[in-house]
Design a protein around this motif. Structure first.
Motif, PDB file in Angstrom:
ATOM      1  N   GLY A 121       0.345   5.108  -2.167  1.00 31.84           N
ATOM      2  CA  GLY A 121       1.190   6.287  -2.107  1.00 31.84           C
ATOM      3  C   GLY A 121       2.578   5.998  -1.583  1.00 31.84           C
ATOM      4  O   GLY A 121       2.877   4.889  -1.130  1.00 31.84           O
ATOM      5  N   TRP A 122       3.438   7.011  -1.656  1.00 34.06           N
ATOM      6  CA  TRP A 122       4.811   6.866  -1.181  1.00 34.06           C
ATOM      7  C   TRP A 122       5.286   8.159  -0.526  1.00 34.06           C
ATOM      8  O   TRP A 122       4.744   9.231  -0.759  1.00 34.06           O
ATOM      9  N   PHE A 123       6.328   8.007   0.309  1.00 38.44           N
ATOM     10  CA  PHE A 123       6.853   9.140   1.067  1.00 38.44           C
ATOM     11  C   PHE A 123       8.362   9.005   1.178  1.00 38.44           C
ATOM     12  O   PHE A 123       8.885   7.974   1.608  1.00 38.44           O
ATOM     13  N   ILE A 124       9.073  10.062   0.776  1.00 42.50           N
ATOM     14  CA  ILE A 124      10.524  10.138   0.936  1.00 42.50           C
ATOM     15  C   ILE A 124      10.826  11.218   1.973  1.00 42.50           C
ATOM     16  O   ILE A 124      10.436  12.371   1.807  1.00 42.50           O
ATOM     17  N   ALA A 125      11.516  10.847   3.039  1.00 43.66           N
ATOM     18  CA  ALA A 125      11.992  11.809   4.027  1.00 43.66           C
ATOM     19  C   ALA A 125      13.502  11.909   3.890  1.00 43.66           C
ATOM     20  O   ALA A 125      14.202  10.896   3.946  1.00 43.66           O
ATOM     21  N   ARG A 174      14.392  19.078   7.370  1.00 44.38           N
ATOM     22  CA  ARG A 174      14.023  17.906   6.606  1.00 44.38           C
ATOM     23  C   ARG A 174      13.210  18.374   5.393  1.00 44.38           C
ATOM     24  O   ARG A 174      12.333  19.242   5.520  1.00 44.38           O
ATOM     25  N   LEU A 175      13.523  17.834   4.242  1.00 46.79           N
ATOM     26  CA  LEU A 175      12.770  18.152   3.020  1.00 46.79           C
ATOM     27  C   LEU A 175      12.169  16.849   2.512  1.00 46.79           C
ATOM     28  O   LEU A 175      12.909  15.927   2.124  1.00 46.79           O
ATOM     29  N   CYS A 176      10.855  16.750   2.555  1.00 51.07           N
ATOM     30  CA  CYS A 176      10.159  15.499   2.272  1.00 51.07           C
ATOM     31  C   CYS A 176       9.339  15.604   0.994  1.00 51.07           C
ATOM     32  O   CYS A 176       8.795  16.660   0.688  1.00 51.07           O
ATOM     33  N   VAL A 177       9.255  14.502   0.291  1.00 51.28           N
ATOM     34  CA  VAL A 177       8.498  14.426  -0.951  1.00 51.28           C
ATOM     35  C   VAL A 177       7.512  13.273  -0.839  1.00 51.28           C
ATOM     36  O   VAL A 177       7.895  12.166  -0.440  1.00 51.28           O
ATOM     37  N   SER A 178       6.264  13.519  -1.168  1.00 50.75           N
ATOM     38  CA  SER A 178       5.255  12.470  -1.021  1.00 50.75           C
ATOM     39  C   SER A 178       4.244  12.522  -2.146  1.00 50.75           C
ATOM     40  O   SER A 178       4.094  13.546  -2.821  1.00 50.75           O
ATOM     41  N   ASP A 193       0.825  -1.209   0.000  1.00 48.56           N
ATOM     42  CA  ASP A 193       0.000   0.000   0.000  1.00 48.56           C
ATOM     43  C   ASP A 193       0.860   1.261   0.000  1.00 48.56           C
ATOM     44  O   ASP A 193       0.625   2.183  -0.780  1.00 48.56           O
ATOM     45  N   PHE A 194       1.844   1.300   0.910  1.00 44.54           N
ATOM     46  CA  PHE A 194       2.666   2.496   1.062  1.00 44.54           C
ATOM     47  C   PHE A 194       4.144   2.123   1.058  1.00 44.54           C
ATOM     48  O   PHE A 194       4.544   1.172   1.731  1.00 44.54           O
ATOM     49  N   VAL A 195       4.937   2.877   0.302  1.00 38.37           N
ATOM     50  CA  VAL A 195       6.392   2.726   0.318  1.00 38.37           C
ATOM     51  C   VAL A 195       6.984   3.953   0.987  1.00 38.37           C
ATOM     52  O   VAL A 195       6.645   5.088   0.630  1.00 38.37           O
ATOM     53  N   LEU A 196       7.872   3.725   1.948  1.00 38.80           N
ATOM     54  CA  LEU A 196       8.538   4.801   2.673  1.00 38.80           C
ATOM     55  C   LEU A 196      10.045   4.680   2.504  1.00 38.80           C
ATOM     56  O   LEU A 196      10.577   3.575   2.374  1.00 38.80           O
ATOM     57  N   SER A 197      10.724   5.808   2.534  1.00 41.59           N
ATOM     58  CA  SER A 197      12.184   5.814   2.524  1.00 41.59           C
ATOM     59  C   SER A 197      12.647   7.007   3.338  1.00 41.59           C
ATOM     60  O   SER A 197      12.311   8.147   3.027  1.00 41.59           O
ATOM     61  N   SER A 198      13.418   6.746   4.395  1.00 38.57           N
ATOM     62  CA  SER A 198      13.841   7.815   5.291  1.00 38.57           C
ATOM     63  C   SER A 198      15.359   7.911   5.340  1.00 38.57           C
ATOM     64  O   SER A 198      16.045   6.934   5.673  1.00 38.57           O
ATOM     65  N   GLN A 199      15.887   9.076   4.993  1.00 37.90           N
ATOM     66  CA  GLN A 199      17.317   9.368   5.064  1.00 37.90           C
ATOM     67  C   GLN A 199      18.149   8.389   4.231  1.00 37.90           C
ATOM     68  O   GLN A 199      19.273   8.037   4.611  1.00 37.90           O
ATOM     69  N   GLU A 246      19.667   7.484 -10.345  1.00 41.14           N
ATOM     70  CA  GLU A 246      19.187   6.365  -9.535  1.00 41.14           C
ATOM     71  C   GLU A 246      17.901   6.733  -8.810  1.00 41.14           C
ATOM     72  O   GLU A 246      16.989   5.904  -8.679  1.00 41.14           O
ATOM     73  N   LEU A 247      17.826   7.953  -8.357  1.00 44.70           N
ATOM     74  CA  LEU A 247      16.649   8.403  -7.616  1.00 44.70           C
ATOM     75  C   LEU A 247      15.419   8.482  -8.517  1.00 44.70           C
ATOM     76  O   LEU A 247      14.309   8.107  -8.107  1.00 44.70           O
ATOM     77  N   ALA A 248      15.600   8.937  -9.755  1.00 47.20           N
ATOM     78  CA  ALA A 248      14.479   8.960 -10.698  1.00 47.20           C
ATOM     79  C   ALA A 248      13.974   7.543 -10.956  1.00 47.20           C
ATOM     80  O   ALA A 248      12.759   7.301 -11.010  1.00 47.20           O
ATOM     81  N   THR A 249      14.900   6.590 -11.069  1.00 53.30           N
ATOM     82  CA  THR A 249      14.520   5.185 -11.241  1.00 53.30           C
ATOM     83  C   THR A 249      13.764   4.678 -10.019  1.00 53.30           C
ATOM     84  O   THR A 249      12.766   3.952 -10.133  1.00 53.30           O
ATOM     85  N   PHE A 250      14.236   5.075  -8.821  1.00 58.64           N
ATOM     86  CA  PHE A 250      13.584   4.662  -7.576  1.00 58.64           C
ATOM     87  C   PHE A 250      12.170   5.210  -7.486  1.00 58.64           C
ATOM     88  O   PHE A 250      11.235   4.505  -7.080  1.00 58.64           O
ATOM     89  N   ILE A 251      11.981   6.452  -7.873  1.00 57.75           N
ATOM     90  CA  ILE A 251      10.645   7.052  -7.839  1.00 57.75           C
ATOM     91  C   ILE A 251       9.713   6.330  -8.806  1.00 57.75           C
ATOM     92  O   ILE A 251       8.547   6.048  -8.479  1.00 57.75           O
ATOM     93  N   ARG A 252      10.204   6.014  -9.985  1.00 54.69           N
ATOM     94  CA  ARG A 252       9.376   5.243 -10.933  1.00 54.69           C
ATOM     95  C   ARG A 252       9.017   3.884 -10.350  1.00 54.69           C
ATOM     96  O   ARG A 252       7.884   3.399 -10.519  1.00 54.69           O
ATOM     97  N   TRP A 253       9.965   3.266  -9.638  1.00 56.82           N
ATOM     98  CA  TRP A 253       9.708   1.967  -8.999  1.00 56.82           C
ATOM     99  C   TRP A 253       8.619   2.113  -7.935  1.00 56.82           C
ATOM    100  O   TRP A 253       7.703   1.289  -7.854  1.00 56.82           O
ATOM    101  N   MET A 254       8.711   3.149  -7.106  1.00 56.13           N
ATOM    102  CA  MET A 254       7.691   3.366  -6.082  1.00 56.13           C
ATOM    103  C   MET A 254       6.326   3.604  -6.704  1.00 56.13           C
ATOM    104  O   MET A 254       5.306   3.114  -6.191  1.00 56.13           O
TER     105      MET A 254
END
Length: 237
Positions: free
Chosen positions: A161-165, A230-234, A131-137, A146-154
């Motif tokens: 939904g997903w949340f990056i902290a 902290r700058l978070c993207v969700s 349901d939810f993917v989280l990634s913190s620090q 790599e991060l763009a690939t990770f976001i597409r994966w999420m």
């Protein structure tokens, strides 16, 4: 020479490059968990989960995946949150470092059910819908590509939904953390890698560019600053 925070640094972190014993790595992760507590790292994630699950039925079970769980402290906080809310939650973690799994398991009470896994998240094949993917620090360890690939994966894996902290690249936390970590006598990795992590982290315009690279218009996600830089993207679906 004054340090520039205009762009993400490419400096390497000791945690990513230096071999250590299990006990040394445990001491490092334990101090990082203390840093997370002192800097209120998990607060934005728990607040977001509150909002994300508000419209669900009380007995509706959800699965939460934490990418890069380290000491397991975020997953344990989510477990405590689920108990307070009466929310049935299945908790899964995936971490690339094979030492994280035994360390996180040992730090987790026997009556707390968390499924810790070891491996590359891109090879992770969930047995049930997530349901939810989280990634913190964790994302500051990645390149923009790599991060763009990770976001597409999420986007593909997370049903709801997903949340990056992560950190906000700024001189205030950079220099403050140098003083704090030395005064607190935290693990040498934490003292070295903390400021490097901040230098490798993000500003709003970085996230906007990376989101577009992942095929997501910034207006489709939420980029929000939180206390302790902290700058978070969700994104909720």
């Amino acid at each position: 020479m004054a340090r520039s925070f205009a762009e993400r640094s490419h400096e390497t972190e000791l945690m990513d490059t230096e071999s250590v014993s299990l006990e040394d790595y445990r001491a490092c992760l334990k101090d990082l968990a203390t840093v997370n507590a002192v800097t209120l790292t998990h607060g934005p994630i728990l607040k977001w989960l509150d909002h994300a699950t508000r419209s669900l039925k009380p007995n509706e079970r959800v699965t939460v995946l934490d990418v890069g769980y380290g000491y397991g402290d975020l997953l344990r906080r989510i477990h405590a949150w689920s108990r307070r809310k009466g929310r049935a939650v299945d908790l899964v973690g995936v971490d690339l470092n094979p030492m994280s799994e035994p360390i996180a398991r040992a730090a987790t009470p026997a009556d707390v059910s968390i499924d810790y896994r070891t491996g590359n998240v891109f090879d992770f094949k969930p047995e049930r819908p997530i349901d939810f993917v989280l990634s913190s620090q964790t994302t500051h360890h990645m390149t923009d590509e790599e991060l763009a690939t990770f976001i597409r994966w999420m986007e593909h894996v997370a049903a709801r939904g997903w949340f990056i902290a992560d950190l906000h690249r700024h001189p205030v936390p950079f220099y403050f953390f140098q003083v704090l970590s030395r005064a607190a006598r935290w693990h040498r990795f934490v003292q070295h890698d903390g400021p490097v992590s901040i230098a490798r982290s993000f500003k709003r315009e970085d996230w906007e560019r990376i989101l577009r690279s992942a095929g997501i218009e910034p207006a489709m996600a939420r980029i929000q600053w939180h206390v302790a830089f902290r700058l978070c993207v969700s994104r909720l679906k």
